[in-house]
Design a protein around this motif. Structure first.
Motif, PDB file in Angstrom:
ATOM      1  N   TYR A  63      -8.855   5.537   0.364  1.00 37.96           N
ATOM      2  CA  TYR A  63      -7.931   4.489  -0.309  1.00 37.96           C
ATOM      3  C   TYR A  63      -8.599   3.614  -1.204  1.00 37.96           C
ATOM      4  O   TYR A  63      -8.213   3.273  -2.462  1.00 37.96           O
ATOM      5  CB  TYR A  63      -7.374   3.563   0.688  1.00 37.96           C
ATOM      6  CG  TYR A  63      -6.168   2.679   0.162  1.00 37.96           C
ATOM      7  CD1 TYR A  63      -5.236   3.302  -0.196  1.00 37.96           C
ATOM      8  CD2 TYR A  63      -6.558   1.522  -0.022  1.00 37.96           C
ATOM      9  CE1 TYR A  63      -4.044   2.269  -0.814  1.00 37.96           C
ATOM     10  CE2 TYR A  63      -5.649   0.411  -0.692  1.00 37.96           C
ATOM     11  CZ  TYR A  63      -4.429   0.995  -1.147  1.00 37.96           C
ATOM     12  OH  TYR A  63      -3.622   0.170  -1.600  1.00 37.96           O
ATOM     13  N   TYR A  64      -9.857   3.087  -1.099  1.00 40.68           N
ATOM     14  CA  TYR A  64     -10.508   2.358  -2.071  1.00 40.68           C
ATOM     15  C   TYR A  64     -10.980   2.974  -3.352  1.00 40.68           C
ATOM     16  O   TYR A  64     -10.531   2.424  -4.476  1.00 40.68           O
ATOM     17  CB  TYR A  64     -11.918   1.774  -1.522  1.00 40.68           C
ATOM     18  CG  TYR A  64     -12.640   0.994  -2.558  1.00 40.68           C
ATOM     19  CD1 TYR A  64     -12.379  -0.218  -2.683  1.00 40.68           C
ATOM     20  CD2 TYR A  64     -13.739   1.599  -3.369  1.00 40.68           C
ATOM     21  CE1 TYR A  64     -13.190  -0.922  -3.686  1.00 40.68           C
ATOM     22  CE2 TYR A  64     -14.490   0.741  -3.988  1.00 40.68           C
ATOM     23  CZ  TYR A  64     -14.220  -0.584  -4.389  1.00 40.68           C
ATOM     24  OH  TYR A  64     -14.787  -1.200  -5.162  1.00 40.68           O
TER      25      TYR A  64
ATOM     26  N   SER B 119     -10.711   4.239   4.795  1.00 42.41           N
ATOM     27  CA  SER B 119     -10.996   3.147   3.900  1.00 42.41           C
ATOM     28  C   SER B 119     -11.735   3.791   2.626  1.00 42.41           C
ATOM     29  O   SER B 119     -11.447   3.069   1.454  1.00 42.41           O
ATOM     30  CB  SER B 119     -12.296   2.522   4.554  1.00 42.41           C
ATOM     31  OG  SER B 119     -11.633   1.799   6.023  1.00 42.41           O
TER      32      SER B 119
ATOM     33  N   THR C 148      -8.577  -2.722   3.729  1.00 45.24           N
ATOM     34  CA  THR C 148      -9.306  -2.125   2.265  1.00 45.24           C
ATOM     35  C   THR C 148      -8.415  -2.670   1.262  1.00 45.24           C
ATOM     36  O   THR C 148      -9.009  -3.306   0.361  1.00 45.24           O
ATOM     37  CB  THR C 148      -9.359  -0.701   2.299  1.00 45.24           C
ATOM     38  OG1 THR C 148     -10.057  -0.205   3.388  1.00 45.24           O
ATOM     39  CG2 THR C 148     -10.151  -0.272   1.101  1.00 45.24           C
ATOM     40  N   ASP C 149      -7.298  -2.698   1.283  1.00 50.28           N
ATOM     41  CA  ASP C 149      -6.288  -3.213  -0.038  1.00 50.28           C
ATOM     42  C   ASP C 149      -6.236  -4.708   0.104  1.00 50.28           C
ATOM     43  O   ASP C 149      -6.720  -5.153  -0.966  1.00 50.28           O
ATOM     44  CB  ASP C 149      -4.771  -2.873   0.348  1.00 50.28           C
ATOM     45  CG  ASP C 149      -4.001  -2.949  -0.949  1.00 50.28           C
ATOM     46  OD1 ASP C 149      -4.117  -2.483  -1.849  1.00 50.28           O
ATOM     47  OD2 ASP C 149      -3.092  -3.999  -0.710  1.00 50.28           O
TER      48      ASP C 149
ATOM     49  N   ILE D 202      -9.402  -4.979  -9.764  1.00 49.83           N
ATOM     50  CA  ILE D 202      -9.750  -5.657  -8.538  1.00 49.83           C
ATOM     51  C   ILE D 202      -9.967  -7.036  -8.748  1.00 49.83           C
ATOM     52  O   ILE D 202     -10.752  -7.682  -9.494  1.00 49.83           O
ATOM     53  CB  ILE D 202     -11.068  -5.047  -7.889  1.00 49.83           C
ATOM     54  CG1 ILE D 202     -10.862  -3.463  -7.699  1.00 49.83           C
ATOM     55  CG2 ILE D 202     -11.764  -5.721  -6.863  1.00 49.83           C
ATOM     56  CD1 ILE D 202     -12.155  -2.826  -7.475  1.00 49.83           C
TER      57      ILE D 202
ATOM     58  N   GLN E 145       0.814  -1.159  -0.062  1.00 54.51           N
ATOM     59  CA  GLN E 145       0.087   0.072  -0.018  1.00 54.51           C
ATOM     60  C   GLN E 145       0.864   1.164  -0.013  1.00 54.51           C
ATOM     61  O   GLN E 145       0.658   2.186  -0.541  1.00 54.51           O
ATOM     62  CB  GLN E 145      -0.920  -0.040   1.347  1.00 54.51           C
ATOM     63  CG  GLN E 145      -1.936  -1.207   1.251  1.00 54.51           C
ATOM     64  CD  GLN E 145      -1.207  -2.336   2.237  1.00 54.51           C
ATOM     65  OE1 GLN E 145      -0.837  -2.142   3.486  1.00 54.51           O
ATOM     66  NE2 GLN E 145      -1.464  -3.501   2.027  1.00 54.51           N
TER      67      GLN E 145
ATOM     68  N   ARG F  38      -8.627   1.440  -6.620  1.00 55.98           N
ATOM     69  CA  ARG F  38      -9.469   0.820  -7.448  1.00 55.98           C
ATOM     70  C   ARG F  38      -9.059   1.155  -9.233  1.00 55.98           C
ATOM     71  O   ARG F  38      -9.053   0.497  -9.788  1.00 55.98           O
ATOM     72  CB  ARG F  38     -10.901   0.969  -7.428  1.00 55.98           C
ATOM     73  CG  ARG F  38     -11.333   2.353  -7.559  1.00 55.98           C
ATOM     74  CD  ARG F  38     -12.736   2.709  -7.283  1.00 55.98           C
ATOM     75  NE  ARG F  38     -13.657   1.752  -8.343  1.00 55.98           N
ATOM     76  CZ  ARG F  38     -14.949   2.060  -8.404  1.00 55.98           C
ATOM     77  NH1 ARG F  38     -15.550   2.520  -7.677  1.00 55.98           N
ATOM     78  NH2 ARG F  38     -15.633   1.341  -9.262  1.00 55.98           N
TER      79      ARG F  38
ATOM     80  N   LEU G  91     -10.937  -5.748  -0.142  1.00 55.33           N
ATOM     81  CA  LEU G  91     -11.624  -5.192  -1.318  1.00 55.33           C
ATOM     82  C   LEU G  91     -10.823  -4.840  -2.596  1.00 55.33           C
ATOM     83  O   LEU G  91     -11.541  -4.660  -3.618  1.00 55.33           O
ATOM     84  CB  LEU G  91     -12.461  -3.622  -0.755  1.00 55.33           C
ATOM     85  CG  LEU G  91     -12.941  -3.803   0.539  1.00 55.33           C
ATOM     86  CD1 LEU G  91     -13.729  -2.412   0.950  1.00 55.33           C
ATOM     87  CD2 LEU G  91     -14.145  -4.911   0.445  1.00 55.33           C
ATOM     88  N   VAL G  92      -9.799  -4.521  -2.758  1.00 61.32           N
ATOM     89  CA  VAL G  92      -8.887  -4.307  -3.463  1.00 61.32           C
ATOM     90  C   VAL G  92      -8.108  -5.519  -4.442  1.00 61.32           C
ATOM     91  O   VAL G  92      -8.447  -5.658  -5.586  1.00 61.32           O
ATOM     92  CB  VAL G  92      -7.805  -2.918  -3.501  1.00 61.32           C
ATOM     93  CG1 VAL G  92      -7.158  -2.884  -4.750  1.00 61.32           C
ATOM     94  CG2 VAL G  92      -8.501  -1.853  -2.948  1.00 61.32           C
TER      95      VAL G  92
ATOM     96  N   THR H 127      -1.070   7.093  -1.014  1.00 61.97           N
ATOM     97  CA  THR H 127      -1.406   6.469   0.198  1.00 61.97           C
ATOM     98  C   THR H 127      -0.800   7.314   1.347  1.00 61.97           C
ATOM     99  O   THR H 127      -1.593   7.362   2.319  1.00 61.97           O
ATOM    100  CB  THR H 127      -0.859   5.004   0.014  1.00 61.97           C
ATOM    101  OG1 THR H 127      -1.397   4.605  -1.108  1.00 61.97           O
ATOM    102  CG2 THR H 127      -1.053   4.426   1.238  1.00 61.97           C
TER     103      THR H 127
END
Length: 458
Positions: A440-441, A437, A365-366, A450, A94, A445, A369-370, A394
């Motif tokens: 960063y998302y 969150s 999140t990374d 993803i 990240q 993305r 979700l990523v 980041t």
């Protein structure tokens, strides 16, 4: 191979190959139960009473805060078997290879803070128990912790299994004695939503401060270990271990908050005179697993910041040098530190909350979700890896999140304007989690497909 050689860890921050994976997920329960079911957590539970909550509201804050916080730390634990790496080195994905040094520094300071806190609690108790000076008590405690940390992963797990049982027995005896002496007229002096939210923040923080540790102790589990199983054993051990012992702390503070603040181990041990010596011994033992995790974790995190190739092939020597140096520093700081335990705990834990929340939000999140757990594991260990040297965006998200938290902060050192307008409620961690969150998302993305599988490096 001798027993000592087999027990002493030979790995440092490198990837753990499948041939060296061992153990069962239940070991995570005993580790995190022992790490939480200890006197420092008891002192943290006492803070809720010191803030002015009644015992009932203090208990509710303890339950809510620990269950919320344990969710985040347990999700980090799942990363260990999948990636086979220490927790903090994953941050290179990240922040970049060099950019990750910023959260590394924050975490090393956290380890130092908890090492000092452990000495502050253990020193006076050892002094009373052995008839020695406070400073010599601090030295004795640090030497014991040093030995465990030098051996590393296996001994920390082994010690945790034994101490989790002994601690449970000791604290049950103490609870039975305390429950008989709760003041009938104790109702608290600040039973309001603002104080309740501040207490919840402290207990959320207690759990989130474990987040930089967790993969360090799950990375040796076999890769095939189910994520749900890893999560549950970590969550239950950490969350419920903390809830049980913090409830005892709140109970003790309602009876005699001044004694808990001055010498919690001595006060609790002498509540049962017939076995006072044994209880003090058990209470001191309860500090060892979590205290050993501080120099051990600081070693892994600091090595992650530099990771020269020659160090990776001399893990034992490197650990000895670093852990001894870390212990000397924490020992000196502890000796000169004032012994005001409750205020020190509140300030340290809230400060760490403000700095760790953005990191945990970005990391989770990374991962979930990523990238959905797909990383170039060997690339994380290379200076020329695919994640670059610096991820400026980041880092900006991390710093901006901390700045956004400041107006919502409420501690004895500083109270932000928004926290004041909310009557003292501290919701900075909620603001930090949501902003970091989401920010960063939406940034990440656009940088990666993803769910795209990435080479494992096996």
């Amino acid at each position: 191979m001798s027993t000592d050689a087999a027990m002493m860890e030979t790995r440092s921050i490198e990837h753990i190959p499948e041939a060296e994976r061992h153990g069962r997920p239940f070991s995570l329960f005993t580790l995190w139960f022992a790490s939480n079911f200890q006197i420092n957590a008891l002192v943290t539970g006492a803070v809720a009473i010191a803030l002015g909550l009644s015992f009932g509201l203090a208990l509710l804050a303890i339950v809510v805060g620990n269950l919320i916080g344990a969710l985040f730390m347990a999700y980090h634990s799942v990363q260990g078997p999948r990636l086979g790496l220490p927790q903090m080195i994953q941050s290179r994905a990240q922040f970049g290879y060099r950019g990750a040094i910023l959260p590394f520094l924050v975490v090393v300071v956290m380890y130092l803070g908890f090492a000092v806190a452990g000495g502050l609690v253990a020193g006076p108790a050892l002094a009373d128990w052995l008839g020695i000076s406070r400073d010599l008590g601090i030295v004795v405690f640090n030497v014991v912790v040093l030995v465990v940390a030098l051996f590393g992963y296996r001994l920390i797990h082994a010690v945790s299994r034994v101490i989790s049982v002994l601690s449970a027995i000791g604290f049950v005896i103490i609870f039975i004695e305390l429950i008989q002496h709760v003041p009938a007229n104790y109702h608290g002096s600040a039973n309001n939503l603002a104080t309740f939210m501040l207490a919840v923040s402290i207990f959320v923080s207690w759990q989130i401060t474990w987040a930089p540790y967790v993969s360090d102790y799950s990375r040796y589990l076999p890769t095939k270990t189910k994520g749900t199983v890893t999560f549950l054993f970590t969550f239950v051990g950490s969350g419920f271990g903390a809830i049980l012992i913090m409830a005892v702390g709140a109970l003790g503070a309602a009876i005699n908050g001044a004694a808990i603040n001055a010498d919690p181990i001595g006060f609790l041990g002498h509540r049962v005179p017939a076995v006072a010596g044994l209880l003090i011994f058990v209470l001191l033992l309860s500090l060892i697993p979590a205290s050993a995790e501080s120099p051990y974790g600081a070693f892994l995190t600091s090595l992650s910041a530099i990771s020269p190739g020659n160090v990776l092939h001399s893990a034992k020597r490197s650990r000895v040098i670093y852990v001894c140096g870390f212990t000397v520093v924490s020992l000196l700081v502890t000796i000169v530190f004032p012994n005001n335990i409750l205020n020190n705990f509140e300030n340290v834990i809230l400060f760490l909350l403000y700095l760790l929340v953005p990191w945990t939000a970005i990391n989770l999140t990374d991962y979930y979700l990523v990238r959905h757990g797909n990383y170039d594991v060997m690339g994380l260990l290379r200076k020329d890896g695919p994640y670059g040297q610096w991820n400026i965006k980041t880092l900006v998200i991390y710093v901006v999140t901390i700045l956004l938290e400041i107006p919502f902060v409420n501690s004895s050192l500083y109270e932000g304007p928004i926290a004041k307008s909310l009557g003292g409620a501290d919701i900075s961690w909620i603001v930090g989690l949501v902003f970091a969150s989401v920010a960063y998302y939406f940034y990440a993305r656009g940088q990666a497909v993803i769910g795209e599988p990435m080479p494992s490096g096996e």
